[in-house]
Write an enzyme that holds these catalytic residues in place. Structure first.
Site, PDB file in Angstrom:
ATOM      1  N   LYS A 116       0.811  -1.217   0.000  1.00  0.00           N
ATOM      2  CA  LYS A 116       0.000   0.000   0.000  1.00  0.00           C
ATOM      3  C   LYS A 116       0.847   1.270   0.000  1.00  0.00           C
ATOM      4  CE  LYS A 116      -4.189  -1.951   2.002  1.00  0.00           C
ATOM      5  NZ  LYS A 116      -3.808  -3.344   1.839  1.00  0.00           N
ATOM      6  N   GLU A 200      -2.791   6.651   7.598  1.00  0.00           N
ATOM      7  CA  GLU A 200      -3.249   7.711   6.706  1.00  0.00           C
ATOM      8  C   GLU A 200      -4.453   8.410   7.315  1.00  0.00           C
ATOM      9  OE1 GLU A 200      -4.262   5.739   3.101  1.00  0.00           O
ATOM     10  OE2 GLU A 200      -6.184   5.012   3.837  1.00  0.00           O
ATOM     11  N   ASN A 235     -14.771  -2.961   8.876  1.00  0.00           N
ATOM     12  CA  ASN A 235     -14.082  -2.604   7.638  1.00  0.00           C
ATOM     13  C   ASN A 235     -14.180  -3.684   6.569  1.00  0.00           C
ATOM     14  OD1 ASN A 235     -12.918  -0.005   8.550  1.00  0.00           O
ATOM     15  ND2 ASN A 235     -11.854  -1.320   9.997  1.00  0.00           N
ATOM     16  N   GLU A 275      -9.541   0.874  -5.821  1.00  0.00           N
ATOM     17  CA  GLU A 275     -10.458   1.321  -4.779  1.00  0.00           C
ATOM     18  C   GLU A 275     -10.196   2.782  -4.420  1.00  0.00           C
ATOM     19  OE1 GLU A 275     -10.601  -1.304  -1.447  1.00  0.00           O
ATOM     20  OE2 GLU A 275     -11.409  -2.951  -2.640  1.00  0.00           O
ATOM     21  N   GLU A 289      -6.291   1.769  -2.669  1.00  0.00           N
ATOM     22  CA  GLU A 289      -5.433   0.639  -3.006  1.00  0.00           C
ATOM     23  C   GLU A 289      -5.929   0.009  -4.294  1.00  0.00           C
ATOM     24  OE1 GLU A 289      -5.841  -2.679  -0.281  1.00  0.00           O
ATOM     25  OE2 GLU A 289      -7.873  -2.070   0.227  1.00  0.00           O
ATOM     26  N   ASN A 291      -6.626  -3.812  -5.814  1.00  0.00           N
ATOM     27  CA  ASN A 291      -6.698  -5.249  -5.578  1.00  0.00           C
ATOM     28  C   ASN A 291      -6.422  -5.968  -6.883  1.00  0.00           C
ATOM     29  OD1 ASN A 291      -7.506  -5.470  -2.716  1.00  0.00           O
ATOM     30  ND2 ASN A 291      -9.268  -4.296  -3.407  1.00  0.00           N
ATOM     31  N   PHE A 349     -22.188  -8.865  15.301  1.00  0.00           N
ATOM     32  CA  PHE A 349     -21.727  -9.575  14.103  1.00  0.00           C
ATOM     33  C   PHE A 349     -20.589 -10.555  14.402  1.00  0.00           C
ATOM     34  CE2 PHE A 349     -23.408  -5.450  12.811  1.00  0.00           C
ATOM     35  CZ  PHE A 349     -24.402  -5.831  11.932  1.00  0.00           C
TER      36      PHE A 349
END
Length: 667
Positions: A116, A200, A235, A275, A289, A291, A349
């Site tokens: 990244k 970041e 996330n 993304e 990033e 993928n 979750f």
């Protein structure tokens, strides 16, 4: 075209690749671990090769075993799916050296985009907008805190080699960094074998939008519009759609052209995704990033473009030129995907592990005013393992516009029937009808904003309550009548009753049921106006579907042993149907008090104890981290619910724990 390929993956993505290969006439080989020996992918593939024990580190992540399987079976190329070795440049490079085809991008592109930090530098050089942050490596927690202060809170702590929502924490203050930085390093090391971390700026009110790109080995590259993936928990994406309700044609074109510029900068030659984080206020966007693989949510792109991305990956890997041009890519309607996870939405979750005693997904094809697609790698009776991702299936719906696609999605969710584990369908169904989501005004903080105290279900409307009562009365009346007609009894046959009481929660609803033999019924609730029910219900489908008072409805039910558990548009209710005499006794039962668990640290799920962070006799403050439990590749920090002194520690690092097992006790 390749005659035979090996799929170095498992679950639904392995099944997905097999389906396209069958259509193209390409033979398939899958590799499998102990946990997947009886899986759908193994059953569907032309050949299957066992590669080791259940943990991925001892099977799916071992390049030597996968390459040996290629040589053993004579496969010409490998499709890596997503996860595992799909973004491992060393693996791609080795296949090139071994003369084995790679159905993915070149090793240079994977290497350049997989880190990244270096990918952001390349993106900036290619003219792509990037997020402010610290591009260098961070050695320790103290340095992480200092850098975070300089950038300005909130910040995002991310694993450099991360993906799939793992190795990410958002920090709003120094304490969050002190806890989050070591946790991210540990997750990164465990999941990716690389503990490098960077920090970041976290964009407030962000939206997660990604651009699908497709390149070949001849310098051609196009973009296939965008996907919005803002509905996330931990996330990790839960609901995705294409196109995005945020973008206009001008912004879409800018994002697409930047994505293609970045792809061309690394000679990208497969399907991949760039993304971005976008601002809902001004539509500004910043590179996150790339993928370098097929994404989980690729079906929504396929639904609106008509392009089979797996087929295109095979074709460009074989050396064919892209036949598609940018002008060929349009937007046909709207598509929505939800990830059906083995997790408990009522318990934040947390993963749910066990056997699928029942798994009846909605049928594929036409439904209402749209279309349904199901991507799944499981069947009834399969085990949901703690070793892998908790995703059970992906439900994808398509309609002429967003509202139609969402309506069809809600209808399809009502037709799901899963037993044996917890699942997140009630939550997904609730979101489908939620006002803010329907408006398209969403961010990556949507779940946190709309469910700040967690998800506790949806209260039924009066209409839903009527539907549930009628469905419960009808099903119970049907079974009662069938019991009355069953032969071979030692006692006289009981008459089918007309008067019942349906208990929903703490409310009792007297009903009168007139039941015909052809699926028609007349139901009176609380002495009111009769409701007319016409249904084509069949007992084996666990679905009451038909017309109620002239309007279509569908209600899923299960678990008749202790009443009926009904699901409808996010509402989950247990209905008890009984005689008036039993209902009277039921009303007199005292309410059972809930046990006090504030002095206990209980494992919220089955998993592995990573660490115990307290000692005997230590005073622990409310909210303080007590231990860390890992399940399904995620580390979960377990905190104290109240201040207290540690009286007993029942587990140690490396222990396996069951759900609700007591790990630590306070005095």
């Amino acid at each position: 075209m390749f005659k035979k390929i090996l799929i170095a993956n498992r679950g639904e993505i392995a099944v997905r690749v097999i389906k396209t290969c069958r259509r193209m006439g390409v033979k398939t080989v899958v590799v499998y671990s102990d946990a997947d020996a009886g899986s759908m992918a193994v059953e569907m593939a032309d050949e299957a090769v066992h590669i080791g024990p259940s943990p991925a580190a001892q099977s799916y992540l071992l390049a030597d075993k996968i390459i040996a399987a290629v040589k053993q079976t004579g496969a010409e190329a490998i499709h890596p799916g997503f996860g595992f070795l799909s973004e491992n440049p060393a693996f791609a490079k080795r296949l090139e050296e071994e003369g084995i085809g790679w159905i993915g991008p070149n090793a240079f592109a994977i290497d350049a985009m997989g880190d990244k930090i270096s990918s952001k530098k390349l993106a900036a050089e290619a003219g792509v907008s990037t997020v402010p942050g610290h591009m260098g490596l961070i050695e320790d927690t103290a340095e992480a805190v200092k850098i975070s202060q300089e950038i300005g809170y909130p910040v995002m702590i991310k694993a450099s080699a991360g993906g799939g929502g793992k190795g990410i924490r958002v920090a709003y203050n120094d304490k969050d960094v002190q806890e989050g930085f070591p946790a991210v390093k540990a997750e990164a090391k465990a999941s990716f074998g690389d503990d490098r971390v960077f920090i970041e700026k976290f964009i407030l009110e962000p939206r997660h939008i990604e651009i699908q790109v497709l390149g070949d080995k001849h310098g051609n590259c196009i973009y296939l519009n965008e996907r919005e993936c803002s509905i996330q928990r931990r996330n990790q994406k839960v609901i995705e759609e294409a196109p995005s309700p945020l973008l206009d044609p001008e912004t879409r074109k800018k994002m697409g052209e930047q994505a293609v510029a970045l792809a061309k900068a690394v000679n990208y030659d497969s399907a991949g995704t760039v993304e971005f984080v976008a601002s809902g206020k001004d539509k500004g966007f910043y590179f996150l990033e790339m993928n370098t693989r097929l994404q989980v949510e690729h079906p929504v792109t396929e639904m609106i473009t008509g392009v089979d991305l797996v087929e295109q990956m095979l074709r460009v890997a074989y050396g064919e030129k892209l036949k598609l041009k940018q002008s060929d890519i349009g937007i046909n309607g709207w598509a929505v995907e939800s990830r059906v996870y083995a997790e408990d939405p009522y318990r934040n979750f947390l993963p749910s592990i066990g056997r699928l005693k029942r798994f009846h997904p909605p049928g594929e094809g036409k439904l209402g005013k749209g279309e349904v697609r199901m991507d799944s790698g499981v069947r009834e009776g399969d085990e949901i393992s703690m070793f892998y991702d908790p995703m059970i299936a992906k439900l994808i719906t398509h309609g002429k516009d967003r509202n139609t696609a969402l309506d069809v999605h809600g209808e399809a969710l009502d037709r799901f029937h899963i037993e044996g584990i917890q699942d997140n369908i009630p939550f997904i169904a609730a979101v489908m009808d939620e006002k803010r989501f329907r408006s398209g005004n969403i961010t990556t903080a949507y779940i946190k904003d709309e469910f700040p105290e967690g998800f506790h279900g949806v209260a039924p409307t009066k209409t839903q309550e009527t539907q549930l009562i009628c469905a419960a009365a009808y099903v119970h009346g049907f079974f009662s009548r069938r019991a009355a007609l069953t032969s071979g009894r030692m006692t006289p046959l009981p008459e089918a009753r007309r008067d019942w009481v349906v208990i929903l929660g703490d409310q009792q609803h007297p009903v009168t049921l007139e039941l015909d033999t052809d699926g028609q019924a007349e139901i009176t609730i609380n002495g009111g106006k009769p409701h007319s029910l016409v249904t084509n219900w069949h007992p084996g489908q666990h679905l009451v579907e038909g017309m109620l008072d002239g309007k279509p409805f569908a209600v899923k039910f299960a678990d008749r042993t202790e009443g009926y558990v009904f699901r409808h548009r996010g509402v989950t209710l247990r209905a008890l149907v009984c005689t008036p005499q039993i209902a009277e006794l039921h009303a007199r039962l005292p309410e059972k008090p809930k046990p006090d668990t504030s002095k206990l640290i209980i494992s919220p799920m089955p998993g592995l104890v990573v660490s115990v962070d307290v000692a005997l006799g230590q005073e622990v403050q409310e909210g303080e981290a007590v231990c860390v439990v890992e399940a399904m590749k995620m580390q979960n920090i377990i905190r104290a619910e109240a201040t207290g002194t540690v009286k007993a520690i029942n587990v140690k690092s490396g222990d396996s724990v069951a759900a609700d097992e007591i790990m630590v006790e306070f005095a």
